[in-house]
Design a protein around this motif. Structure first.
Motif, PDB file in Angstrom:
ATOM      1  N   LYS A 257      44.029  34.440  33.359  1.00 21.64           N
ATOM      2  CA  LYS A 257      44.080  33.261  34.234  1.00 21.64           C
ATOM      3  C   LYS A 257      44.101  33.636  35.712  1.00 21.64           C
ATOM      4  O   LYS A 257      43.287  33.135  36.498  1.00 21.64           O
ATOM      5  CB  LYS A 257      45.315  32.425  33.872  1.00 21.64           C
TER       6      LYS A 257
ATOM      7  N   VAL B 151      52.364  45.940  29.997  1.00 24.50           N
ATOM      8  CA  VAL B 151      51.369  47.001  29.787  1.00 24.50           C
ATOM      9  C   VAL B 151      50.856  47.573  31.116  1.00 24.50           C
ATOM     10  O   VAL B 151      49.926  48.381  31.136  1.00 24.50           O
ATOM     11  CB  VAL B 151      50.171  46.484  28.952  1.00 24.50           C
TER      12      VAL B 151
ATOM     13  N   LYS C 263      52.161  40.607  40.435  1.00 25.71           N
ATOM     14  CA  LYS C 263      53.610  40.482  40.301  1.00 25.71           C
ATOM     15  C   LYS C 263      53.958  40.084  38.874  1.00 25.71           C
ATOM     16  O   LYS C 263      53.136  39.428  38.233  1.00 25.71           O
ATOM     17  CB  LYS C 263      54.205  39.489  41.311  1.00 25.71           C
TER      18      LYS C 263
END
Ligand code: NAP
Length: 305
Positions: free
Chosen positions: A10, A68, A87
């Protein structure tokens, strides 16, 4: 400079692609993502394939979930690339410190970005606050998780931060507005009985001068959404609304330039690279870590998407 995006979800589509398209400094050259790609550009399944195939892309933006990001960042740094971290910069404080050390040793730039710090009102508000004794600060960051994070299971898993995923944006603004450190005193975290991350949190903090800071984060708010910070000072009342994009002083709105958080982030990344510097401020993540360390945990009703 060519830049590649890793984790084409997104935020990559909504913000990174247009910001890079509008940047004088960067050209989007490739993506690495398991299920998505940018039309017309080389696309790789993962960062290792990208790094091996594209030795001439010097900058990498990491837009995957925080859990990850460390492994990907270490791989990019080891390959001599400059790294932009979405972030929060990691799932733990220690892995972010590790990345900063690795980037320093490799002589590449590491940019731990905090997009909300580039919201239009933040720097004007910081200037307005300069020298004014603070009496109290109140943060209300309340939104509807179903609207903003549909099907994002990682956000509920350990390291996904739960309601601190948006809440850390408020903390990134707070720690920029204030010129001294912020200290966490206590916290309450509400965990749905079927989830590993909180759906709501209350934080009690203090400025270095002892003024109280109360923060309420809640993901169950339907209807109007609230991203407000109110600072009461001896010189008047400051309110930042809409995530730091509107500013009111004693109720009167100040006129500000239009929102341009991600273009400003890429300009900052370019500047850091040009100056051979890194920018890794963990202050917002440290407050979240402290809330998990010192917070009282309560269990609330199960949450289903
Ligand atoms: P997202 O839509 O879930 O996208 C993240 C992408 O990372 C996924 O589409 C996925 O793409 C890839 N990925 C790699 N490993 C994954 C894993 N183990 N689990 C899930 N996805 C994995 O998330 P997002 O909203 O873009 O958020 C990504 C980061 O940006 C977060 O740290 C978030 O805090 C930050 N951010 C988000 C927003 C926002 O409004 N959404 C705003 C500012 C910052 P593939 O499946 O194709 O590999």
């Amino acid at each position: 400079m060519k830049v590649a995006i890793v984790g084409f979800g997104k935020i990559a589509r909504d913000q990174h692609v247009p910001a890079i398209a509008g940047s004088d400094a960067f050209d989007l050259a490739a993506t690495a993502s398991r299920h998505a790609h940018a039309e017309g550009l080389p696309a790789y399944h993962d960062i290792d394939a990208l790094l091996a195939a594209e030795p001439d892309i010097p900058a990498i933006s990491l837009c995957q979930p925080p859990q990850v990001r460390h492994a990907a960042a270490r791989a990019a740094i080891a390959a001599g690339r400059h790294v932009f971290l979405e972030k929060p910069p990691g799932a733990t404080l220690s892995e972010v410190v590790d990345l900063a050390h690795a980037a320093d040793s490799a002589g590449v730039t590491l940019f731990a970005s905090w997009h909300s710090r580039f919201a239009a009102a933040v720097e004007p508000a910081r200037d307005w606050l300069d020298g004014k004794p603070i009496q109290s600060i109140r943060i209300d960051w309340k939104e509807d998780v179903r609207h903003w994070h549909p099907d994002q299971q990682w956000i509920w898993e350990p390291g996904g931060l739960g309601v601190f995923d948006p809440g850390i944006n408020a903390l990134s603004i707070l720690t920029r507005l204030l010129r001294g450190p912020v200290r966490l005193e206590s916290a309450t975290l509400e965990f749905p009985e079927n989830r590993d991350a909180p759906i709501a949190a209350s934080l009690a903090m203090r400025t270095t001068d002892g003024a109280p800071i109360a923060a309420e984060f809640d993901w169950r708010q339907t209807g109007p959404q609230t991203w407000d910070i109110v600072v009461e000072t001896d010189g008047g009342s400051l309110r930042l609304a809409e995530g730091g994009n509107r500013m009111f002083v004693d109720g009167a709105e100040r006129s500000l330039p239009p929102e341009s958080e991600y273009p400003a982030l890429y300009a900052r990344f370019a500047k850091l690279i040009a100056e051979a510097r890194s920018d890794v401020d963990v202050a917002p993540l440290r407050l979240v870590a402290d809330a998990f360390l010192a917070g009282r945990r309560t269990v609330t009703e199960a949450f289903e998407d």
